[in-house]
Design an enzyme around this catalytic site. Sequence first.
Site, short mmCIF file in Angstrom:
data_model
loop_
_atom_site.label_atom_id
_atom_site.label_comp_id
_atom_site.label_asym_id
_atom_site.label_seq_id
_atom_site.Cartn_x
_atom_site.Cartn_y
_atom_site.Cartn_z
N SER A 153 0.87 -1.19 0.00
CA SER A 153 0.00 0.00 0.00
C SER A 153 0.90 1.23 0.00
O SER A 153 2.10 1.12 0.29
CB SER A 153 -0.85 -0.02 1.28
OG SER A 153 -1.37 1.26 1.56
N TYR A 194 -2.84 -0.70 10.28
CA TYR A 194 -2.68 -1.00 8.84
C TYR A 194 -1.31 -0.50 8.35
O TYR A 194 -0.61 -1.19 7.61
CB TYR A 194 -3.81 -0.31 8.09
CG TYR A 194 -3.89 -0.57 6.60
CD1 TYR A 194 -4.53 -1.70 6.10
CD2 TYR A 194 -3.37 0.35 5.68
CE1 TYR A 194 -4.63 -1.92 4.73
CE2 TYR A 194 -3.48 0.13 4.31
CZ TYR A 194 -4.10 -0.99 3.85
OH TYR A 194 -4.20 -1.21 2.49
#
Length: 254
Positions: A145, A158
């Site tokens: 990501s 995350y």
Amino acid sequence: MTFDLTGRTALVTGSSRGIGNSIADGLAAAGATIVLNGVDQIRLDAARDALAAKYGQARVLASAFDITDEAAVAASVAAIEKSTGGIDVLVNNAGIQHREPLVDVSLQDWRRVIDIDVTGAFLVGRTVARAMLARGAGKIINICSVQTDLARVTIGPYTAAKGALRNLTRAMTAEWAGSGLQINAIAPGYIHTEMTQKLVDDPEFNSWILGRTPARRWGTTADLAGPAVFFASTASDYVNGQVLFVDGGMTVVV
Ligand code: NDP
């Protein structure tokens, strides 16, 4: 035919929807037999039927298992290896998000994100790599990501998980590249999926994304297919341990 995947088998975790589904679609379009995965059997079966209508039932398989369940991973990977003759490409894509200020995050929620976003990739990666190492070949693609490199408020677990996944890509490379495996990562920017639907629907966040992204648009799941085919194919045979940001340029500007 550097990008041709005919005769290869690719397992894509978390491919019943979203980015994983588009990556599986792209790998199948390049010729691969694909094995879809997810936890929800009904959603998985629907995804398999949709792609089987495009590529034929023989080239679209489905295996429902939880990537954090060691016994289920072992049994499912063994069954896929047996029925397909071997997994040539693994895409560690399954992942979840949890949005909450870090000071409020419970240990339970922290562990849930770390378990699925990092430990799952380790478990499936380790299990599949054992067979790949025996064959002396294999491609592993970890889906990171922009939060692999950049932090943002309210997504602490995350961010920690995706940074760890980048370094897991490097650890896998250090140990397995000498045995003929290539392990790389794709770091998507903000992609319009179910995971980000709430952000797309939020006018303030949406305009922040459009202003913050040089390409001036959200990514689509289809934007990830080409990079995945590259990392799955012989075109990337000397590319080891890299992270390719597919983010419309977000990580190169302030
Ligand atoms: P979605 O929420 O749309 O889909 C998630 C997929 O993962 C589903 O198929 C889901 O299966 C599966 N999954 C979740 N938990 C498990 C589990 N424990 N075991 C097996 N499968 C599981 O996600 P996205 O497509 O948006 O994201 C996919 C990946 O891309 C993630 O790793 C995410 O972090 C990453 N990413 C996404 C971005 C975005 O903007 N959307 C940006 C950058 C990275 P089921 O249907 O059964 O729940």
